[in-house]
Design a protein around this motif. Structure first.
Motif, PDB file in Angstrom:
ATOM      1  N   THR A  23       0.742  -1.055  -0.032  1.00 58.51           N
ATOM      2  CA  THR A  23      -0.102   0.081  -0.002  1.00 58.51           C
ATOM      3  C   THR A  23       0.783   1.221   0.019  1.00 58.51           C
ATOM      4  N   GLU A  24       2.035   1.159   0.606  1.00 58.86           N
ATOM      5  CA  GLU A  24       2.806   2.227   0.778  1.00 58.86           C
ATOM      6  C   GLU A  24       3.639   2.788  -0.661  1.00 58.86           C
ATOM      7  N   VAL A  25       4.017   1.639  -1.262  1.00 58.11           N
ATOM      8  CA  VAL A  25       5.153   1.742  -2.599  1.00 58.11           C
ATOM      9  C   VAL A  25       4.079   1.427  -3.727  1.00 58.11           C
ATOM     10  N   TYR A  26       3.269   0.307  -3.616  1.00 59.01           N
ATOM     11  CA  TYR A  26       2.942  -0.021  -5.126  1.00 59.01           C
ATOM     12  C   TYR A  26       1.425   0.132  -5.077  1.00 59.01           C
ATOM     13  N   ASP A  27       0.737   0.945  -4.264  1.00 55.89           N
ATOM     14  CA  ASP A  27      -0.788   1.268  -4.442  1.00 55.89           C
ATOM     15  C   ASP A  27      -1.234   1.819  -6.072  1.00 55.89           C
ATOM     16  N   PRO A  33      -7.706  -0.380  -7.085  1.00 54.56           N
ATOM     17  CA  PRO A  33      -8.533  -1.210  -8.299  1.00 54.56           C
ATOM     18  C   PRO A  33      -8.578  -0.437  -9.470  1.00 54.56           C
ATOM     19  N   ARG A  34      -8.828   0.719  -9.566  1.00 50.69           N
ATOM     20  CA  ARG A  34      -9.135   1.352 -10.750  1.00 50.69           C
ATOM     21  C   ARG A  34      -7.797   1.617 -11.520  1.00 50.69           C
ATOM     22  N   LYS A  35      -6.569   1.813 -10.955  1.00 50.32           N
ATOM     23  CA  LYS A  35      -5.344   1.944 -11.686  1.00 50.32           C
ATOM     24  C   LYS A  35      -5.034   0.666 -11.981  1.00 50.32           C
ATOM     25  N   ALA A  36      -5.299  -0.562 -11.217  1.00 53.61           N
ATOM     26  CA  ALA A  36      -4.786  -1.742 -11.598  1.00 53.61           C
ATOM     27  C   ALA A  36      -5.398  -2.112 -13.015  1.00 53.61           C
ATOM     28  N   MET A  38      -6.840  -0.393 -15.163  1.00 51.63           N
ATOM     29  CA  MET A  38      -6.013   0.694 -16.401  1.00 51.63           C
ATOM     30  C   MET A  38      -4.778  -0.166 -16.946  1.00 51.63           C
ATOM     31  N   LEU A  39      -3.951  -0.632 -15.902  1.00 51.25           N
ATOM     32  CA  LEU A  39      -2.616  -1.310 -16.372  1.00 51.25           C
ATOM     33  C   LEU A  39      -2.789  -2.586 -17.130  1.00 51.25           C
ATOM     34  N   ASP A  40      -3.902  -3.275 -16.643  1.00 49.45           N
ATOM     35  CA  ASP A  40      -3.718  -4.782 -16.986  1.00 49.45           C
ATOM     36  C   ASP A  40      -3.865  -5.052 -18.550  1.00 49.45           C
ATOM     37  N   HIS A  41      -2.987  -4.605 -19.365  1.00 49.87           N
ATOM     38  CA  HIS A  41      -2.959  -4.586 -20.708  1.00 49.87           C
ATOM     39  C   HIS A  41      -1.532  -5.324 -21.380  1.00 49.87           C
ATOM     40  N   LYS A  42      -1.487  -5.878 -22.256  1.00 52.82           N
ATOM     41  CA  LYS A  42      -0.239  -6.307 -22.908  1.00 52.82           C
ATOM     42  C   LYS A  42       0.720  -5.050 -23.379  1.00 52.82           C
ATOM     43  N   LEU A  43       0.195  -4.175 -23.757  1.00 47.95           N
ATOM     44  CA  LEU A  43       1.137  -2.776 -24.140  1.00 47.95           C
ATOM     45  C   LEU A  43       1.676  -2.337 -22.827  1.00 47.95           C
ATOM     46  N   VAL A  44       1.269  -2.276 -22.004  1.00 44.57           N
ATOM     47  CA  VAL A  44       1.727  -1.842 -20.559  1.00 44.57           C
ATOM     48  C   VAL A  44       2.905  -2.520 -20.506  1.00 44.57           C
ATOM     49  N   VAL A  45       2.733  -4.115 -20.298  1.00 43.77           N
ATOM     50  CA  VAL A  45       3.904  -5.087 -19.927  1.00 43.77           C
ATOM     51  C   VAL A  45       4.885  -4.909 -21.105  1.00 43.77           C
ATOM     52  N   ARG A  46       4.768  -4.846 -22.345  1.00 46.26           N
ATOM     53  CA  ARG A  46       5.801  -4.374 -23.096  1.00 46.26           C
ATOM     54  C   ARG A  46       6.471  -3.215 -23.133  1.00 46.26           C
ATOM     55  N   THR A  47       5.725  -2.126 -22.612  1.00 42.00           N
ATOM     56  CA  THR A  47       6.629  -0.846 -22.498  1.00 42.00           C
ATOM     57  C   THR A  47       7.582  -0.789 -21.315  1.00 42.00           C
ATOM     58  N   LEU A  48       6.928  -1.510 -20.241  1.00 41.27           N
ATOM     59  CA  LEU A  48       7.645  -1.504 -19.089  1.00 41.27           C
ATOM     60  C   LEU A  48       8.851  -2.448 -19.364  1.00 41.27           C
ATOM     61  N   LEU A  49       8.902  -3.287 -20.204  1.00 44.09           N
ATOM     62  CA  LEU A  49      10.011  -4.290 -20.212  1.00 44.09           C
ATOM     63  C   LEU A  49      10.861  -3.957 -21.526  1.00 44.09           C
ATOM     64  N   PHE A  50      10.576  -2.732 -22.188  1.00 44.14           N
ATOM     65  CA  PHE A  50      11.389  -2.242 -23.248  1.00 44.14           C
ATOM     66  C   PHE A  50      11.435  -3.341 -24.429  1.00 44.14           C
ATOM     67  N   PRO A 101      -6.177  -8.198  -3.244  1.00 48.35           N
ATOM     68  CA  PRO A 101      -7.580  -8.681  -3.669  1.00 48.35           C
ATOM     69  C   PRO A 101      -7.928  -8.229  -5.271  1.00 48.35           C
ATOM     70  N   ILE A 102      -7.291  -7.252  -5.649  1.00 48.38           N
ATOM     71  CA  ILE A 102      -7.629  -6.818  -7.104  1.00 48.38           C
ATOM     72  C   ILE A 102      -6.924  -7.778  -8.022  1.00 48.38           C
ATOM     73  N   GLN A 103      -5.809  -7.993  -7.767  1.00 52.02           N
ATOM     74  CA  GLN A 103      -5.049  -9.031  -8.579  1.00 52.02           C
ATOM     75  C   GLN A 103      -5.397 -10.462  -8.817  1.00 52.02           C
ATOM     76  N   VAL A 104      -5.987 -10.871  -7.583  1.00 54.21           N
ATOM     77  CA  VAL A 104      -6.981 -12.082  -7.536  1.00 54.21           C
ATOM     78  C   VAL A 104      -8.068 -12.182  -8.496  1.00 54.21           C
ATOM     79  N   GLU A 105      -8.825 -10.752  -8.192  1.00 57.46           N
ATOM     80  CA  GLU A 105     -10.038 -10.785  -9.081  1.00 57.46           C
ATOM     81  C   GLU A 105      -9.691 -10.681 -10.775  1.00 57.46           C
ATOM     82  N   LEU A 106      -8.504 -10.000 -11.197  1.00 59.74           N
ATOM     83  CA  LEU A 106      -8.355  -9.988 -12.636  1.00 59.74           C
ATOM     84  C   LEU A 106      -7.876 -11.190 -12.862  1.00 59.74           C
ATOM     85  N   ALA A 107      -7.178 -11.962 -12.046  1.00 62.34           N
ATOM     86  CA  ALA A 107      -6.636 -13.187 -12.649  1.00 62.34           C
ATOM     87  C   ALA A 107      -7.791 -14.123 -12.928  1.00 62.34           C
TER      88      ALA A 107
END
Length: 235
Positions: A23-27, A33-36, A38-50, A101-107
């Motif tokens: 909660t302090e670093v990775y909220d 949940p709203r931000k998670a 938004m980020l749950d897309h292949k393009l986000v992963v591709r960008t973060l991993l160059f 919880p949100i990651q469990v929900e998304l998965a």
């Protein structure tokens, strides 16, 4: 008292029993949940991993053998969990755990209707599998947890591995001096990833209390930015 703790004490289900460091670093990335969503897309992963996302994912998927029991210790944005579950096939078992919880929900949404897959809310340092998995994989989790938790997660992963099975770690590594991405990552680590640079200075095997029970192999890609480590339990 922080706003995040206030949310938890007020009964927000997305913040209940979430570790403080999350909660302090990775909220912004994994808890809200709203931000998670938004980020749950292949393009986000591709960008973060160059652009190295497919190469790193293939390394993991190629390690999965049909019919195996596989435990993935945390959710990954994009379609990796579906691909891993499909890889084990109808005769295998794919278990995904996550502490938020949100990651469990998304998965759970991605793996709904996949009979060989299950999603469990659990801490990677504490989860106990009903049957020891043939393969346990941490895909970019270790760099996101504090130092003491790195050791706890590595030890628990290794403890769960079936005889002859493997633990796999795909994560960051110390870039080669000529790799300019290293300077960018240093800035990112200072601002967003305070636990990541430990993996620049310490081998993953060094986090294991019983490393000698495993045969370790490691390779790096993208000028040393990423490492792919497999530890195979000796029979």
């Amino acid at each position: 008292m922080t706003t995040l703790n206030t949310r938890a004490s007020a009964g927000d289900p997305y913040y209940q029993d979430v570790p403080d460091y999350m909660t302090e670093v990775y909220d912004w990335a994994y808890v809200n949940p709203r931000k998670a969503r938004m980020l749950d897309h292949k393009l986000v992963v591709r960008t973060l991993l160059f652009g190295n996302d497919q190469r790193l994912m293939r390394a993991y998927l190629d390690e999965i053998r049909p019919g195996e029991r596989v435990w993935q210790v945390a959710h990954v944005y994009g379609d990796l969990v579906q691909r891993a579950a499909a890889r084990v096939g109808a005769d295998g078992r794919f278990t995904l755990t996550d502490v938020t919880p949100i990651q469990v929900e998304l998965a759970g949404g991605k793996l709904a209707g996949v009979p060989q897959a299950e999603v469990v809310r659990a801490d990677a340092a504490c989860f106990q599998a009903d049957q020891r998995p043939d393969l346990v994989c941490s895909f970019f989790l270790l760099h996101e947890v504090p130092e003491g938790m790195k050791s706890a997660i590595v030890d628990n992963m290794l403890a769960q591995v079936a005889p002859g099975g493997r633990a796999m770690f795909v994560d960051y590594h110390c870039p080669r001096p000529w790799q300019p991405i290293g300077w960018l990552l240093k800035w990112v680590n200072r601002v967003l990833e305070p636990f990541a640079e430990a993996l620049w200075n310490k081998e993953i095997a060094a986090y294991a209390r019983e490393a000698e029970r495993f045969d370790w192999r490691k390779r790096t890609v993208f000028g040393g930015v990423y490492q792919i480590v497999v530890a195979q339990r000796r029979d």
